[in-house]
Scaffold this motif. Structure first.
Motif, PDB file in Angstrom:
ATOM      1  N   ARG A 227      39.578  17.420  66.084  1.00  0.00           N
ATOM      2  CA  ARG A 227      39.578  17.695  64.788  1.00  0.00           C
ATOM      3  C   ARG A 227      40.364  16.669  63.716  1.00  0.00           C
ATOM      4  O   ARG A 227      39.874  16.203  62.678  1.00  0.00           O
ATOM      5  CB  ARG A 227      40.124  19.094  64.251  1.00  0.00           C
ATOM      6  CG  ARG A 227      39.316  20.140  64.815  1.00  0.00           C
ATOM      7  CD  ARG A 227      39.585  21.462  64.246  1.00  0.00           C
ATOM      8  NE  ARG A 227      39.130  22.663  65.139  1.00  0.00           N
ATOM      9  CZ  ARG A 227      39.082  23.710  64.641  1.00  0.00           C
ATOM     10  NH1 ARG A 227      39.566  24.066  63.474  1.00  0.00           N
ATOM     11  NH2 ARG A 227      38.261  24.943  65.188  1.00  0.00           N
TER      12      ARG A 227
ATOM     13  N   SER B 290      27.411  14.569  64.281  1.00  0.00           N
ATOM     14  CA  SER B 290      28.160  14.846  65.889  1.00  0.00           C
ATOM     15  C   SER B 290      26.826  15.837  66.540  1.00  0.00           C
ATOM     16  O   SER B 290      26.248  16.605  65.796  1.00  0.00           O
ATOM     17  CB  SER B 290      29.150  16.026  65.778  1.00  0.00           C
ATOM     18  OG  SER B 290      30.407  15.245  65.230  1.00  0.00           O
TER      19      SER B 290
ATOM     20  N   TRP C 243      30.349  19.907  58.894  1.00  0.00           N
ATOM     21  CA  TRP C 243      31.619  20.149  59.886  1.00  0.00           C
ATOM     22  C   TRP C 243      32.875  20.652  59.081  1.00  0.00           C
ATOM     23  O   TRP C 243      33.552  21.416  59.600  1.00  0.00           O
ATOM     24  CB  TRP C 243      31.911  18.634  60.550  1.00  0.00           C
ATOM     25  CG  TRP C 243      32.994  18.981  61.601  1.00  0.00           C
ATOM     26  CD1 TRP C 243      32.915  19.182  62.780  1.00  0.00           C
ATOM     27  CD2 TRP C 243      34.230  18.542  61.182  1.00  0.00           C
ATOM     28  NE1 TRP C 243      34.070  19.428  63.559  1.00  0.00           N
ATOM     29  CE2 TRP C 243      35.027  18.849  62.473  1.00  0.00           C
ATOM     30  CE3 TRP C 243      35.107  18.298  60.453  1.00  0.00           C
ATOM     31  CZ2 TRP C 243      36.527  18.886  62.765  1.00  0.00           C
ATOM     32  CZ3 TRP C 243      36.509  18.203  60.387  1.00  0.00           C
ATOM     33  CH2 TRP C 243      37.196  18.512  61.742  1.00  0.00           C
TER      34      TRP C 243
ATOM     35  N   GLN D 211      34.778  23.533  60.972  1.00  0.00           N
ATOM     36  CA  GLN D 211      35.572  22.738  61.732  1.00  0.00           C
ATOM     37  C   GLN D 211      35.543  22.870  63.110  1.00  0.00           C
ATOM     38  O   GLN D 211      35.896  24.097  63.602  1.00  0.00           O
ATOM     39  CB  GLN D 211      36.979  22.507  61.053  1.00  0.00           C
ATOM     40  CG  GLN D 211      36.886  21.937  59.766  1.00  0.00           C
ATOM     41  CD  GLN D 211      38.061  21.529  59.204  1.00  0.00           C
ATOM     42  OE1 GLN D 211      38.918  21.083  60.090  1.00  0.00           O
ATOM     43  NE2 GLN D 211      38.388  21.345  57.866  1.00  0.00           N
TER      44      GLN D 211
END
Length: 495
Positions: A276, A293, A311, A315
């Protein structure tokens, strides 16, 4: 119905060789390939040169017995010769299979035996490939390989696995459409695509398809973070695909905040779970809307993806199913698990190309209705976003509790004294397996102590996930693709 000069319907898909010939005719002097060598040279090849040189090499391969339907194994590191060999293989209607060259000789021989290709091209063939430039340029018939490519996937244990895509080698615009277009974004074409990864990896070999779309490839002989940024600036690179380790090393460059990354239109992050803090770092460098991603596998079971701005709302996620990809998270008895519960990830996509294995590797586990799993564990949230936790084979059972190395690694990598980390489970009389962290320090002269790492990790994870032991090494042994062989690390430490 109109027909082209070869007698085929005008709307029929072009073979990859025919598409290259078309580019060579329409844009003969445009650069299609630029190579960034370790010795500082940067040879460039126009589409006309790529077409001519690959035809000359194709004729030479034909003299060595290669015919349509054969397999040609390419044990070459990133180089112009590797690209030419792949193009030449397609021109003969054969299937190119890039092979890892950074493995012990015994493993390379085992992979070669499993592939059983008509020809294997290795480092000893580089001179021979170069010499074909002096040969006459042949007039080759147009041929279509029935299987576009194969990719090797094997570790130091288990049988070699060669994954072959069961679709013909024809030009498909959908394959070369910029991935970011799925979010409604239009980027300027042609793109300038950096290839930082070894081309024996799926993410490294895939950009060859973009060559046929008229995009320019800038191929690095070997990944180096500083060189990546230099090349981005000098050649105005618009996109690239990278692993989290690559992105970590780029972000760690002392002057990265002052470098010019404005040419980047979008990037793909894949191959492993993105920590993260690293995602936040890259969001700060180029913006969330430029980061995609993805989660998938070489077998192309399906694909999940999300953009950086998504995201931020989910997250840690690897996204939702892209296109027609469907997802299930199943328990040990094949039951569908509730949202939020960790289980085996299964994917299904009707439009993904079928795959076969060359060699003795067993096929992936699947359900009667066509879902299959690559052995990864994860869970779904209420919005349908997938969260990847780790591979089942890497999970550590310590004192009866499950620990996922990726989660521990993501916690440790934020320590300012750690530049790289791998977490494995080692045999332990008290715990069954103990969580063991192998770290490469930022400063070799002043590495963090075991207690420093344990204290730092304890502030971020549950107590049972904190490493029991910490080992400091000069560097984590990673492949050219930045992957680690956890099995080999465990074996070297007594199992």
């Amino acid at each position: 119905m109109t027909v082209d000069q070869g007698g085929a319907p005008a709307d029929a898909p072009l073979s990859l060789p025919a598409k290259l010939r078309q580019l060579a005719a329409e844009r003969p002097d445009d650069i299609g390939l630029r190579f960034i060598a370790l010795d500082g040279s940067e040879p460039a090849f126009s589409y006309a040169e790529l077409n001519r040189r690959s035809s000359q090499l194709a004729a030479a391969l034909a003299e060595r017995g290669v015919v349509s339907g054969d397999v040609v194994a390419l044990g070459l590191r990133n180089s112009p010769q590797l690209v030419l060999a792949a193009l030449a293989t397609w021109k003969l209607g054969a299937t190119p299979v890039p092979v890892r060259w950074d493995v012990p000789d015994w493993e390379l021989e085992r992979v070669k035996e499993a592939i059983n290709g008509r020809v294997f091209l290795g480092a000893a063939d580089l001179g021979w490939i170069d010499e074909t430039e002096n040969a006459p340029v042949p007039d080759l018939p147009d041929q279509v390989s029935p299987r576009v490519q194969g990719i090797c996937s094997s570790g130091s244990t288990g049988n070699p696995k060669i994954i072959v895509m069961e679709r013909p080698a024809v030009y498909r615009e959908v394959v070369t459409t910029p991935f970011i277009a799925a979010w409604g974004v239009t980027v300027p074409r042609p793109e300038t695509i950096l290839v930082p990864a070894p081309m024996y990896h799926a993410n490294g070999f895939a950009p060859l398809q973009h060559l046929f779309a008229g995009d320019q490839l800038v191929v690095l002989e070997k990944f180096d973070a500083a060189r990546v940024v230099d090349v981005i600036e000098r050649y105005r690179v618009s996109t690239f695909t990278a692993t989290p380790t690559m992105l970590q090393r780029i972000a760690a460059l002392p002057d990265i905040d002052d470098r010019d990354l404005t040419s980047i239109q979008w990037i793909i992050q894949g191959a492993a779970l993105m920590p993260r803090t690293l995602m936040h770092r890259w969001i700060g460098l180029i913006g969330p809307e430029k980061i995609v991603s993805i989660y998938g596998m070489t077998e192309a079971l399906g694909l999940t993806a999300l953009r950086g701005d998504e995201w931020l709302e989910h997250q840690g996620s690897v996204g939702r199913g892209l296109g027609d990809t469907e997802m299930r998270v199943l328990g040990p008895d094949g039951e569908v698990l509730p949202l939020g519960e960790i289980g085996d990830i299964y994917l299904r996509s009707a439009t993904s190309p079928a795959y076969t294995y060359v060699g003795d590797a067993p096929r992936l586990p699947s359900t009667p209705d066509g879902f299959a799993s690559a052995g990864d564990l994860g869970y779904l949230d209420a919005d349908g976003y997938l969260y990847l936790v780790d591979r089942r084979v890497d999970m550590i059972v310590t004192g009866g509790a499950n620990v996922f190395p990726a989660e521990v690694e993501a916690a440790i990598i934020d320590h300012p004294g750690v530049s790289d980390v791998v977490v494995v489970g080692l045999r332990d009389e008290s715990w069954g397996r103990r969580v063991h962290a192998i770290i490469a320090p930022t400063d070799a002269a002043a590495p963090p102590t075991t207690e420093e790492i344990r204290t730092f990790t304890r502030s971020r994870l549950a107590a049972y996930k904190v490493p029991k032991t910490v080992e400091v090494v000069d560097a984590i042994p990673r492949s050219e693709a930045t992957k680690v062989n956890r099995g080999a690390l465990v074996k070297a430490r007594g199992g």
